[in-house]
Design a protein around this motif. Structure first.
Motif, PDB file in Angstrom:
ATOM      1  N   THR A  27       0.489  -0.937  -0.074  1.00  0.00           N
ATOM      2  CA  THR A  27       0.000  -0.003  -0.180  1.00  0.00           C
ATOM      3  C   THR A  27       0.756   0.986  -0.418  1.00  0.00           C
ATOM      4  O   THR A  27       2.184   1.099   0.447  1.00  0.00           O
ATOM      5  N   PRO A  28       0.675   2.915  -0.078  1.00  0.00           N
ATOM      6  CA  PRO A  28       1.266   3.685  -0.635  1.00  0.00           C
ATOM      7  C   PRO A  28       1.503   3.948   1.023  1.00  0.00           C
ATOM      8  O   PRO A  28       2.971   4.133   0.914  1.00  0.00           O
ATOM      9  N   VAL A  50       4.894   2.173  -6.814  1.00  0.00           N
ATOM     10  CA  VAL A  50       3.821   1.847  -6.644  1.00  0.00           C
ATOM     11  C   VAL A  50       3.046  -0.143  -6.963  1.00  0.00           C
ATOM     12  O   VAL A  50       3.725  -0.378  -8.086  1.00  0.00           O
ATOM     13  N   ASP A  52      -0.790  -1.818  -6.619  1.00  0.00           N
ATOM     14  CA  ASP A  52      -1.916  -2.490  -6.277  1.00  0.00           C
ATOM     15  C   ASP A  52      -2.498  -2.599  -5.511  1.00  0.00           C
ATOM     16  O   ASP A  52      -1.838  -3.961  -4.164  1.00  0.00           O
ATOM     17  N   PRO A  53      -2.883  -1.705  -4.392  1.00  0.00           N
ATOM     18  CA  PRO A  53      -3.219  -1.933  -3.238  1.00  0.00           C
ATOM     19  C   PRO A  53      -3.804  -3.066  -2.696  1.00  0.00           C
ATOM     20  O   PRO A  53      -3.857  -3.438  -1.693  1.00  0.00           O
ATOM     21  N   SER A  59       1.078  -1.582 -10.503  1.00  0.00           N
ATOM     22  CA  SER A  59       0.828   0.064 -10.883  1.00  0.00           C
ATOM     23  C   SER A  59       1.779   0.688 -11.581  1.00  0.00           C
ATOM     24  O   SER A  59       2.156   0.904 -10.869  1.00  0.00           O
ATOM     25  N   LEU A  64      -1.841   6.764  -6.586  1.00  0.00           N
ATOM     26  CA  LEU A  64      -0.963   6.010  -5.305  1.00  0.00           C
ATOM     27  C   LEU A  64       1.024   6.769  -5.586  1.00  0.00           C
ATOM     28  O   LEU A  64       1.300   6.975  -4.240  1.00  0.00           O
ATOM     29  N   GLU A  67       0.574   9.704  -2.879  1.00  0.00           N
ATOM     30  CA  GLU A  67       0.077   9.397  -1.775  1.00  0.00           C
ATOM     31  C   GLU A  67       1.514   9.158  -0.516  1.00  0.00           C
ATOM     32  O   GLU A  67       2.068   9.466  -0.200  1.00  0.00           O
TER      33      GLU A  67
END
Length: 294
Positions: A27-28, A50, A52-53, A59, A64, A67
């Motif tokens: 995650t970010p 980054v 994909d959360p 991603s 993202l 953040e």
């Protein structure tokens, strides 16, 4: 030998490592925390991808990246941010039709690769300087694509870190310098050990180093078990170093690493060789970077 070494930490990458390590930053918030951890351990530069959360997969989402950048800056941690701009070059030929990309293909134009960099204006971004085989995938970055991408980076006023996975990549990066597409003293990252690109050994690193242009700043890394030997080798040959979970998941065969632990080990190697690690402020001055945008 380099007596004043810049340590970069590549904190997560985009590889298929989420199921291979219990704490890959996804995650970010996790990626920002990893960059802060690396800086506190002695890294001057944090190299940022980054994910994909939800899935942990690749991603390129500017939101993202934004953040992550905002979280790091809000923390008050001084670290040079190096955003990847090398994504979107993965070509996996379809088993049924070699003219088409199969599962795992992820292609972007130079403008699309540049979008997060142009929006966020980090101090450094990457420029992957050629195509190469990576397992059964081909990473695609043609001469025309690279010239277009270099122009975008130059117009944004961001320092390109030219990533070279083969000796031919160094040759083309020199061409970009000669064509005036790289501003200031050029900055290189020699990327060693990726199957099936340049090997992670002394001879390969030395050959690539010896082809760098005058005034070049350079760093190198090896993946997996070659990460720490390449730290020592790069410093001894006059370069800077890179470590991090993007390139290596373990402290030893049975022990998973954190980014902070990998940076601490790299710092220890550098200092035991009789050198010192540079602070972020020193790295900015040495590399000719702009002040970080707020």
């Amino acid at each position: 030998m380099n007596r004043n070494v810049i340590v970069t930490c590549a904190v997560t990458g985009a590889g298929d490592t989420v199921d291979k390590h219990p704490a890959i930053p996804v995650t970010p918030a996790q990626i920002a925390d990893a960059a802060i951890e690396a800086a506190q351990a002695g890294a001057a530069i944090a190299h940022i991808h980054v994910r994909d959360p939800e899935t942990g997969g690749i991603s390129h989402d500017t939101a993202l990246f934004r953040e992550v950048v905002e979280r790091v800056r809000a923390s008050g941690t001084d670290v040079v941010l190096n955003l990847t701009a090398g994504g979107g070059g993965d070509w996996v030929p379809s088993a049924h039709d070699l003219s088409r990309g199969g599962h795992g293909t992820d292609m972007q134009s130079p403008a699309e690769r540049h979008e997060p960099v142009g929006a966020l204006l980090p101090e450094i971004c990457t420029l992957d300087c050629g195509s190469y085989n990576s397992g059964d995938m081909v990473y695609v970055s043609t001469a025309t694509m690279l010239r277009e991408h270099a122009r975008l980076i130059q117009a944004a006023g961001v320092k390109p870190e030219m990533e070279c996975f083969e000796l031919g990549h160094v040759r083309f990066a020199r061409q970009l310098v000669e064509e005036g597409l790289i501003a200031g003293d050029p900055m290189f990252q020699l990327c060693l050990g990726i199957p099936w690109a340049a090997e992670a050994d002394t001879g390969t690193m030395l050959a690539m180093r010896d082809k760098l242009p005058a005034r070049a700043h350079w760093s190198a890394f090896g993946i997996g078990r070659q990460q720490m030997p390449m730290v020592a080798q790069a410093a001894l040959l006059g370069g800077h170093v890179r470590v991090g979970l993007e390139d290596n998941l373990r402290l030893s065969r049975a022990v998973y690493a954190s980014n902070g632990q990998l940076v601490e080990r790299a710092v220890s190697i550098v200092e035991n060789l009789g050198a010192r690690v540079q602070t972020p402020a020193e790295a900015r001055e040495a590399l000719g970077l702009h002040s970080p945008r707020q």
